[in-house]
Design an enzyme around this catalytic site. Structure first.
Site, short mmCIF file in Angstrom:
data_model
loop_
_atom_site.label_atom_id
_atom_site.label_comp_id
_atom_site.label_asym_id
_atom_site.label_seq_id
_atom_site.Cartn_x
_atom_site.Cartn_y
_atom_site.Cartn_z
N ASN A 391 -11.04 0.07 7.64
CA ASN A 391 -11.32 -1.09 8.16
C ASN A 391 -10.07 -1.95 8.24
O ASN A 391 -9.65 -2.32 9.59
CB ASN A 391 -12.32 -1.70 7.30
CG ASN A 391 -13.09 -3.03 8.15
OD1 ASN A 391 -12.53 -3.53 9.18
ND2 ASN A 391 -14.42 -3.21 7.59
N ASP A 392 -9.58 -2.50 7.41
CA ASP A 392 -8.57 -3.31 7.38
C ASP A 392 -7.20 -2.82 8.03
O ASP A 392 -6.46 -3.29 8.64
CB ASP A 392 -7.95 -3.87 6.13
CG ASP A 392 -9.13 -4.66 5.32
OD1 ASP A 392 -9.75 -5.25 6.01
OD2 ASP A 392 -9.20 -4.58 3.92
#
Length: 465
Positions: A391-392
């Site tokens: 994600n990040d």
């Protein structure tokens, strides 16, 4: 055992530790590196046990049986997804051991050959209190890191009022008390140093958010090494000094590399999230936005007709234990003539090398796995980017949103691929840094909302038809 034989044995073990670090620098040689490390530690332990005046053989046998039994049970039961918090827990034990050895040396210095009560050798006083201080910081900091990684505490930064003033005051107080203890050997100064060191360990790690936890893990690894080295001087044990120095220096170098990969200041991270903003990334309530959703059959069709696919694994893959089905998917695509590569971000997962270990466990060929700087330019010519649980490290807002806690962090340029297939359990929830990923809503992104392992297994079935 003579001093010359002991010195030679410790030299051999130290050399093996150095070879172990060299082996661990590459997945291809990591098994050999582990073997060197285990043999070196075995030689160091046997040598230490053969020295006179350590303890009775029955006491040693009981201690080894208890410690070895606990270690064996933990190794059998621990899941790969829990490895980061296990590492943090082990760091805490190293720190606590250093504190206990230092306290024992203070209470009975004659047994350690460093003087008598109230008349400890001058050099030993410094070695002892430094080892205790670093060990206490390592212990309490690792406990907080474990709690954050294990979900017992929020991964968000916990900003205490005037935290930098408090931390600097405590550090200054410890330095002053070390000087007082060196000059006077005052018992009160000694015990206050112990207490303040435990306290500052908590305060340094609490403000550090989830996005920086991989750096924290490697940093605590470095601390544990320096604590062990300091205690090696107190115990007059060459093997501990060598091993501690190797762990401390390699951990510090790794922490620096991780900070560079995240565009973080090394000093700011070890100072307890200096410069972090508790409100960063909190841009108000999230608004429902349109996105494209797809199925396993859609994903299989797109990838089967592609020329190149880059797979981006993340912590979601680790949680779902999807690495084996992912390798199977990659093998099927290669049979169809598709070029398959794996892109690894330095801080993907919860500890350095987390994704590399999982892919190696699934027998993914090493020559298909690339680090960020080696593969980022390939996304622009890539047909499909298959993001599984990352994600990040794929969030394009890291390049544009100055209010984001991950702003400035180098990310994988997956948005440049012609098509992005993004596996996520649901559209609710954000990454570990608490930031919504702008990639979800791009025109070239198809969201595959399901468990990572189940979705990949369904894609494998669709590819096999």
């Amino acid at each position: 055992m003579s001093d010359s034989v002991t010195a030679l044995a410790y030299l051999i073990s130290g050399t093996l530790f150095i070879l172990a670090l060299r082996g661990l620098s590459s997945p291809e040689s990591s098994r050999r590196g582990n073997t060197f490390g285990m043999v070196g530690m075995l030689i160091a332990i046997i040598t230490t046990l053969l020295l006179t005046g350590i303890a009775s053989l029955p006491e040693i046998g009981v201690a080894i049986a208890i410690g070895g039994g606990i270690g064996y049970i933990v190794a059998q039961r621990i899941a790969m997804t829990a490895m980061p918090q296990l590492v943090a827990a082990f760091h805490s034990l190293v720190g606590l051991a250093a504190v206990l050895v230092g306290v024992a040396a203070y209470l009975d210095p004659a047994a350690f050959g460093i003087g008598t009560v109230g008349d400890i050798h001058a050099v030993s006083r410094i070695e002892m209190v430094l080892g205790i201080a670093i060990g206490a910081i390592t212990f309490s900091g690792s406990v907080i890191a474990f709690a954050k990684l294990n979900g017992n505490m929020s991964g968000a930064p916990i900003m205490l009022p005037a935290r930098h003033v408090i931390n600097l005051g405590l550090l200054a107080g410890i330095v002053v008390l070390v000087g007082i203890f060196y000059i006077t050997q005052n018992p009160a100064a000694f015990w206050v140093i112990v207490g303040l060191s435990f306290l500052i360990g908590f305060l340094l790690i609490i403000p550090i958010g989830g996005a920086d936890m991989p750096v924290v893990v490697s940093m605590l690894n470095s601390y544990s090494g320096w604590a062990a080295a300091a205690m090696g001087f107190t115990l007059h044990n060459t093997a501990m000094i060598i091993t501690g120095a190797l762990v401390g220096s390699s951990g510090a170098i790794l922490s620096y590399i991780m900070c560079k990969a995240m565009n973080r200041s090394f000093i700011s991270v070890i100072a307890g999230g200096f410069g972090a903003d508790a409100s960063a990334g909190s841009s108000g309530p999230k608004i429902d936005r349109p996105y494209k959703a797809g199925s396993a059959e859609d994903a299989a069709f797109i990838m089967k007709n592609a020329e190149s696919v880059i797979i981006v694994p993340g912590y979601g893959m680790a949680v779902a234990q999807a690495q084996h089905s992912l390798r199977e998917m990659g093998d099927l695509l290669k049979k169809e003539g598709v070029s398959v590569k794996y892109a690894i971000h330095p801080v993907a997962g919860r500890m350095p090398g987390h994704m590399n270990v999982l892919l190696a466990e699934a027998n993914v060929p090493y020559d298909e796995v690339f680090e960020l700087e080696d593969i980022n330019s390939d996304f622009g010519q890539c047909d499909v980017a298959y993001v599984i649980g990352a994600n990040d490290v794929t969030n394009p807002s890291a390049k544009t949103d100055k209010t984001s806690p991950i702003y400035g962090m180098p990310v994988l340029d997956v948005e440049k691929a012609k098509t992005v297939l993004f596996i996520k359990r649901s559209m609710g929830g954000a990454g570990y840094a608490g930031v919504e990923n702008e990639l979800f809503f791009r025109d070239n992104t198809m969201m595959l909302l399901a468990d990572a392992k189940k979705m990949t297994e369904n894609i494998v079935k669709a590819l096999g038809h």
